[in-house]
Design a protein around this motif. Sequence first.
Motif: not given
Length: 232
Positions: A163-166, A213-217
């Motif tokens: 998820d974070r890598l993507f 919107d994933t909140g992971l950037v």
Amino acid sequence: MIVAVCAVIATVLFITRGGDEEASASPTPAGAAAQNGYGQSGTAGYGQSSGAAHGADAQNEAAEDAQSGPTEPQPVTEVDKTFLVKVRQAGLWEIPAGRLAQTNASSEAVKRAGLHLMDGHSKLDQLVREDAKILGVAIPDEATAEQQGWVKQMENARGAEFDRLFANLLRASHGKIFATIGEVRAATQNDLIRRHARQANQTVLDHLEVLEDTGLVDSATFADVEKSVTPK
């Protein structure tokens, strides 16, 4: 008796003269009315309307001739060609990345972002192949070595790591190309490239938003993009 006869004669003469004066006076206003009503207003009105219609017809004919006549080929600059190549290469690795998100991601937001990537870049890829053929621009059949390396990293990741890598790889890539699209759209003289840049702009903006919107950037990703797009 003589007085009566004279009175009758005088009456007849008076009536006859009055009738002659009325007959001679009546043509003048009638003629003036005809001249004012038709000779000026009528004729002027007809002449103006006819002239305006003729002018409009001439303009329409000129416009039709311009459209049907031969046109010069629009220039395709090296910047235009590079733009098409980059759009093609983006689709060649981002569509597989979107597919991987459906199997390797744990976050529903990441899976959703992956679907947006697959849909958006599939449409852009069809457009880029059509435009490249029309403009005679050679486009690649595979992503760059760096892009292929990113796909390899995601193939080997699962769950939260994926998820974070993507989210960060794709957000960095889209942020950098977003600035390039604006430059191409602002400068190109080619109608097909303008259309392509407009579609690419809308697609990349959508992808930026779903990735965010994933909140992971990470903040480091934004800093990397900022450094890349800042004029030297």
